[in-house]
Write a protein that holds these residues in place. Structure first.
Motif, short mmCIF file in Angstrom:
data_model
loop_
_atom_site.label_atom_id
_atom_site.label_comp_id
_atom_site.label_asym_id
_atom_site.label_seq_id
_atom_site.Cartn_x
_atom_site.Cartn_y
_atom_site.Cartn_z
N GLU A 32 0.80 -1.22 0.00
CA GLU A 32 0.00 0.00 0.00
C GLU A 32 0.84 1.28 0.00
N GLY A 33 2.14 1.16 0.20
CA GLY A 33 3.00 2.33 0.05
C GLY A 33 3.33 3.05 1.34
N GLN A 34 4.05 4.15 1.18
CA GLN A 34 4.64 4.87 2.31
C GLN A 34 3.62 5.38 3.31
N LYS A 35 2.47 5.86 2.84
CA LYS A 35 1.47 6.39 3.76
C LYS A 35 1.01 5.34 4.76
N THR A 36 0.78 4.12 4.28
CA THR A 36 0.36 3.04 5.18
C THR A 36 1.52 2.63 6.08
N ARG A 37 2.72 2.55 5.53
CA ARG A 37 3.89 2.20 6.35
C ARG A 37 4.06 3.19 7.50
N ASP A 38 3.86 4.48 7.20
CA ASP A 38 4.00 5.51 8.23
C ASP A 38 2.93 5.38 9.31
N LYS A 39 1.73 4.99 8.92
CA LYS A 39 0.67 4.79 9.91
C LYS A 39 1.09 3.74 10.95
N TYR A 40 1.65 2.65 10.48
CA TYR A 40 2.09 1.58 11.39
C TYR A 40 3.27 2.05 12.24
N ARG A 41 4.15 2.81 11.66
CA ARG A 41 5.33 3.29 12.39
C ARG A 41 4.95 4.22 13.54
N LEU A 42 3.81 4.91 13.40
CA LEU A 42 3.40 5.89 14.40
C LEU A 42 2.55 5.30 15.52
N VAL A 43 2.15 4.05 15.39
CA VAL A 43 1.31 3.43 16.42
C VAL A 43 2.08 3.35 17.74
N SER A 44 1.48 3.90 18.79
CA SER A 44 2.11 3.83 20.12
C SER A 44 1.26 3.04 21.10
N THR A 45 0.09 2.62 20.68
CA THR A 45 -0.77 1.79 21.53
C THR A 45 -0.04 0.49 21.89
N PRO A 46 0.01 0.11 23.15
CA PRO A 46 0.65 -1.16 23.51
C PRO A 46 -0.05 -2.33 22.83
N ILE A 47 0.74 -3.28 22.36
CA ILE A 47 0.21 -4.45 21.67
C ILE A 47 0.70 -5.71 22.38
N TYR A 48 -0.23 -6.63 22.59
CA TYR A 48 0.11 -7.93 23.17
C TYR A 48 -0.12 -8.97 22.09
N SER A 49 0.93 -9.67 21.69
CA SER A 49 0.86 -10.63 20.59
C SER A 49 0.85 -12.06 21.12
N PHE A 50 -0.26 -12.76 20.84
CA PHE A 50 -0.36 -14.18 21.13
C PHE A 50 -0.11 -14.96 19.84
N SER A 51 0.83 -15.88 19.84
CA SER A 51 1.01 -16.76 18.70
C SER A 51 1.25 -18.17 19.20
N PHE A 52 1.10 -19.14 18.29
CA PHE A 52 1.10 -20.54 18.70
C PHE A 52 2.03 -21.34 17.78
N THR A 53 2.83 -22.17 18.39
CA THR A 53 3.86 -22.87 17.63
C THR A 53 3.29 -23.86 16.63
N ASP A 54 2.04 -24.28 16.82
CA ASP A 54 1.44 -25.23 15.89
C ASP A 54 0.45 -24.56 14.94
N ASP A 55 0.53 -23.23 14.81
CA ASP A 55 -0.35 -22.51 13.89
C ASP A 55 -0.08 -23.00 12.47
N GLU A 56 -1.12 -23.51 11.83
CA GLU A 56 -0.97 -24.08 10.49
C GLU A 56 -0.91 -23.02 9.39
N LEU A 57 -1.19 -21.76 9.74
CA LEU A 57 -1.19 -20.69 8.75
C LEU A 57 -0.07 -19.67 8.95
N MET A 58 0.26 -19.37 10.20
CA MET A 58 1.23 -18.32 10.50
C MET A 58 2.51 -18.91 11.08
N SER A 59 3.62 -18.66 10.39
CA SER A 59 4.92 -19.09 10.91
C SER A 59 5.44 -18.04 11.88
N LYS A 60 6.50 -18.37 12.60
CA LYS A 60 7.13 -17.39 13.49
C LYS A 60 7.66 -16.21 12.68
#
Length: 284
Positions: A202-230
């Motif tokens: 989506e380009g620089q404008k979208t990249r900048d939106k993500y770069r400016l996020v300061s909201t704390p994020i808690y990431s849950f991931s699972f080692t046996d996820d069949e779709l998402m790798s580490k």
């Protein structure tokens, strides 16, 4: 049983989003918006939403425009993209929840795509903390090895051919993801073929939106996820350099089960382990 209300939430692009609000019978501690995965309707999250109310949270689930109860008319006539889901559907839901939160914290719990969209939300400042569940970049060459040949077939053959024939993506018929508007599946395809996913596609404008996020994020991931790798998970988290990200990568063995996978977190059998022991302490 939680008290629920069905509500139609108007968006600024003239659509309405079908949502379900769940209300606690005890004093409200906060509000939680559950943001769905691609092709997953809000009914999937109902047991989880109802459980959250027993701990004092008002909860809302919803269907993106053109999906589930938010689908109006035939899908081939739906003019909507993932960007529209973020800019209009999610933004409207955040505003609606904020208005009902009565000054208590508002939390975002995003499953898969719902966790990917955090950086695209214009009113994210209203969210106290965001949770991403099984969320990572969808770049196809970073997918788990068993998935790569299937997504190659999906992105380079199935999607271009079927959307041209049907005018939408007939996922239910193909047993892949679910029925989706053409604008959604085509944009998702563009993201998944880019090494930097949406911030690359989506380009620089979208990249900048993500770069400016300061909201704390808690990431849950699972080692046996069949779709998402580490690698997928780490890539998405890297889009947020200004945010504090807490990473919790969980193995099935550590919670005494054989399988969690991409969708398992929301299974009621994990009420005491994943919900009560891992998620609940972070809601403060």
């Amino acid at each position: 049983m939680a008290r629920t209300e069905q509500r139609e939430i108007a968006t600024k692009n003239g659509h309405t989003v079908s949502s379900t609000f769940y209300f606690p019978d005890i004093e409200m501690k906060g509000a939680i918006l559950i943001v769905p995965a691609m092709g997953v309707t809000q009914a999937f999250y109902a047991p989880f939403a109802a459980w959250l109310t027993t701990h004092g949270y008002m909860v809302a689930t919803f269907d993106y425009s053109g999906t589930g109860l938010s689908q109006t008319g035939h899908l081939r006539d739906a003019r909507v993209t993932i960007t529209d889901w973020a800019d209009f559907d999610c933004t409207a839901m955040v505003e609606a929840m904020s208005n009902k939160a009565n000054g208590t914290p508002l939390y975002w719990i995003g499953h898969s795509l719902g966790g990917q969209l955090i950086g695209m939300i214009s009113n994210l400042h209203l969210v106290t903390k965001a949770f991403s569940i099984a969320s990572g970049s969808g770049y196809w060459l970073d997918n788990v090895p068993s998935l790569k040949w299937r997504v190659w077939w999906l992105w380079f053959f199935v999607v271009p051919l079927t959307t041209r024939i049907y005018g939408y993506f007939p996922g239910k018929r193909l047993r892949k993801v679910g029925d989706l508007p053409s604008g959604v599946i085509n944009q998702w395809r563009k993201w998944c073929l880019n090494p930097h996913y949406m911030v690359g596609a989506e380009g620089q404008k979208t990249r900048d939106k993500y770069r400016l996020v300061s909201t704390p994020i808690y990431s849950f991931s699972f080692t046996d996820d069949e779709l998402m790798s580490k690698k997928n998970i780490d890539s998405l988290n890297s889009f947020y350099p200004a945010s504090t990200i807490q990473v919790n990568r969980i193995t099935p063995e550590e919670i005494g089960t054989q399988r969690i996978g991409h969708f398992g977190f929301f299974n009621v059998k994990f009420e005491q382990s994943l919900w009560a022991s891992h998620l609940l302490p972070e809601l403060h």
